[in-house]
Design a protein around this motif. Sequence first.
Motif, PDB file in Angstrom:
ATOM      1  N   ASP A  25      49.294  49.225  56.802  1.00 38.71           N
ATOM      2  CA  ASP A  25      48.608  48.318  55.880  1.00 38.71           C
ATOM      3  C   ASP A  25      47.102  48.473  55.961  1.00 38.71           C
ATOM      4  O   ASP A  25      46.428  48.656  54.951  1.00 38.71           O
ATOM      5  CB  ASP A  25      49.020  46.867  56.171  1.00 38.71           C
ATOM      6  N   PHE A  29      46.697  52.074  53.616  1.00 42.46           N
ATOM      7  CA  PHE A  29      46.647  51.497  52.274  1.00 42.46           C
ATOM      8  C   PHE A  29      45.388  50.695  51.993  1.00 42.46           C
ATOM      9  O   PHE A  29      44.960  50.598  50.850  1.00 42.46           O
ATOM     10  CB  PHE A  29      47.881  50.612  52.032  1.00 42.46           C
ATOM     11  N   ASN A  30      44.801  50.102  52.990  1.00 43.79           N
ATOM     12  CA  ASN A  30      43.606  49.271  52.796  1.00 43.79           C
ATOM     13  C   ASN A  30      42.473  49.721  53.704  1.00 43.79           C
ATOM     14  O   ASN A  30      41.788  48.903  54.303  1.00 43.79           O
ATOM     15  CB  ASN A  30      43.948  47.800  53.053  1.00 43.79           C
ATOM     16  N   HIS A  34      37.880  46.206  49.926  1.00 45.53           N
ATOM     17  CA  HIS A  34      37.839  46.010  48.485  1.00 45.53           C
ATOM     18  C   HIS A  34      38.378  44.632  48.137  1.00 45.53           C
ATOM     19  O   HIS A  34      39.053  43.997  48.941  1.00 45.53           O
ATOM     20  CB  HIS A  34      38.643  47.091  47.762  1.00 45.53           C
ATOM     21  N   VAL A  36      40.907  42.254  46.591  1.00 48.18           N
ATOM     22  CA  VAL A  36      42.325  42.325  46.251  1.00 48.18           C
ATOM     23  C   VAL A  36      42.541  41.511  44.976  1.00 48.18           C
ATOM     24  O   VAL A  36      42.268  40.313  44.947  1.00 48.18           O
ATOM     25  CB  VAL A  36      43.200  41.781  47.399  1.00 48.18           C
ATOM     26  N   HIS A  37      43.024  42.176  43.921  1.00 45.96           N
ATOM     27  CA  HIS A  37      43.282  41.505  42.652  1.00 45.96           C
ATOM     28  C   HIS A  37      44.740  41.055  42.597  1.00 45.96           C
ATOM     29  O   HIS A  37      45.569  41.443  43.421  1.00 45.96           O
ATOM     30  CB  HIS A  37      42.948  42.443  41.496  1.00 45.96           C
ATOM     31  N   ARG A  39      47.284  41.736  40.657  1.00 43.13           N
ATOM     32  CA  ARG A  39      48.332  42.750  40.515  1.00 43.13           C
ATOM     33  C   ARG A  39      48.649  43.390  41.869  1.00 43.13           C
ATOM     34  O   ARG A  39      49.814  43.568  42.236  1.00 43.13           O
ATOM     35  CB  ARG A  39      47.899  43.803  39.513  1.00 43.13           C
ATOM     36  N   GLU A  40      47.623  43.725  42.629  1.00 47.21           N
ATOM     37  CA  GLU A  40      47.831  44.321  43.952  1.00 47.21           C
ATOM     38  C   GLU A  40      48.509  43.324  44.889  1.00 47.21           C
ATOM     39  O   GLU A  40      49.428  43.693  45.639  1.00 47.21           O
ATOM     40  CB  GLU A  40      46.494  44.770  44.531  1.00 47.21           C
ATOM     41  N   ALA A  41      48.083  42.076  44.856  1.00 51.35           N
ATOM     42  CA  ALA A  41      48.681  41.053  45.722  1.00 51.35           C
ATOM     43  C   ALA A  41      50.157  40.857  45.394  1.00 51.35           C
ATOM     44  O   ALA A  41      50.999  40.767  46.301  1.00 51.35           O
ATOM     45  CB  ALA A  41      47.923  39.740  45.580  1.00 51.35           C
ATOM     46  N   THR A  43      52.148  43.042  43.920  1.00 52.68           N
ATOM     47  CA  THR A  43      52.865  44.270  44.290  1.00 52.68           C
ATOM     48  C   THR A  43      53.192  44.279  45.776  1.00 52.68           C
ATOM     49  O   THR A  43      54.332  44.545  46.173  1.00 52.68           O
ATOM     50  CB  THR A  43      52.031  45.515  43.929  1.00 52.68           C
ATOM     51  N   TRP A  44      52.188  43.981  46.613  1.00 58.03           N
ATOM     52  CA  TRP A  44      52.440  43.971  48.051  1.00 58.03           C
ATOM     53  C   TRP A  44      53.393  42.848  48.449  1.00 58.03           C
ATOM     54  O   TRP A  44      54.218  43.030  49.355  1.00 58.03           O
ATOM     55  CB  TRP A  44      51.129  43.878  48.832  1.00 58.03           C
ATOM     56  N   HIS A 104      40.531  40.605  53.217  1.00 49.50           N
ATOM     57  CA  HIS A 104      41.777  41.197  53.713  1.00 49.50           C
ATOM     58  C   HIS A 104      41.612  41.664  55.148  1.00 49.50           C
ATOM     59  O   HIS A 104      42.452  41.409  56.001  1.00 49.50           O
ATOM     60  CB  HIS A 104      42.210  42.367  52.827  1.00 49.50           C
TER      61      HIS A 104
END
Length: 164
Positions: A25, A29-30, A34, A36-37, A39-41, A43-44, A104
Motif C-alpha cells: 500500500d 501503490f502510494n 498525493h 486521495v480522491h 474514485r481512488e478511495a 476503488t481501494w 494518507h
Amino acid sequence: MEMFAGSTWLWIGFATLILFMLSLDLGLFNRKAHTVHYREAVTWSVVWVMLAAAFAGVVFWTEGRISGLEFVTGYLIELSLSVDNLFVFILIFSYFKVPARFQHRVLFWGLLGALVLRLTMIFVGATLIARFHWILYIFGAFLVYTGLSLLRKKTKTFNRKRIQ
C-alpha cells in the motif's frame, strides 16, 4: 484446516501477509504523496472488502458455516465501528492542518504505530497478569486515576505550525 488452529506458524503467516499488504500500500501503490480522491478511495475500499470476502469464503469452506458466520459478523461489526474513526481522523487532520496530499501517509504510519504499540501492550499486559494476578489492582487504579485526571484537566492550547 484444524491442524492450523492455534498454530504459531499460522499467526506468523497472517502477520507476514498483513505486513506485506501494508508495505504494498505505502511502498508501491502510494509511494508519492498525493490527494486521495473519491474514485481512488472507493476503488481501494472495494479491493479490501473483496479480499475480506475471499478470506470469508476460505473460512466457510475450510472451517464450516458457524466459523464463517462468526468471521463475517466480526468483520461487519469492525467495519461499522471504524466509521467513528473517520470522524476522529477528520478532526485531527483539521486541527493540525495536515495537507490532503500527506493525510494518507500520516494515517498509514499512525495506524501502523498504533498497531505495534497495541500488540506490545496486550502481550506485555497479558504476560504480567498471567504471572502476577495482583497487578490487575494496579492497572485498575491507574485507569481510575487517569479518568479522574481527564475530568479535572483544563484544556490546554499550544502553538502549531502548518505543514508545508
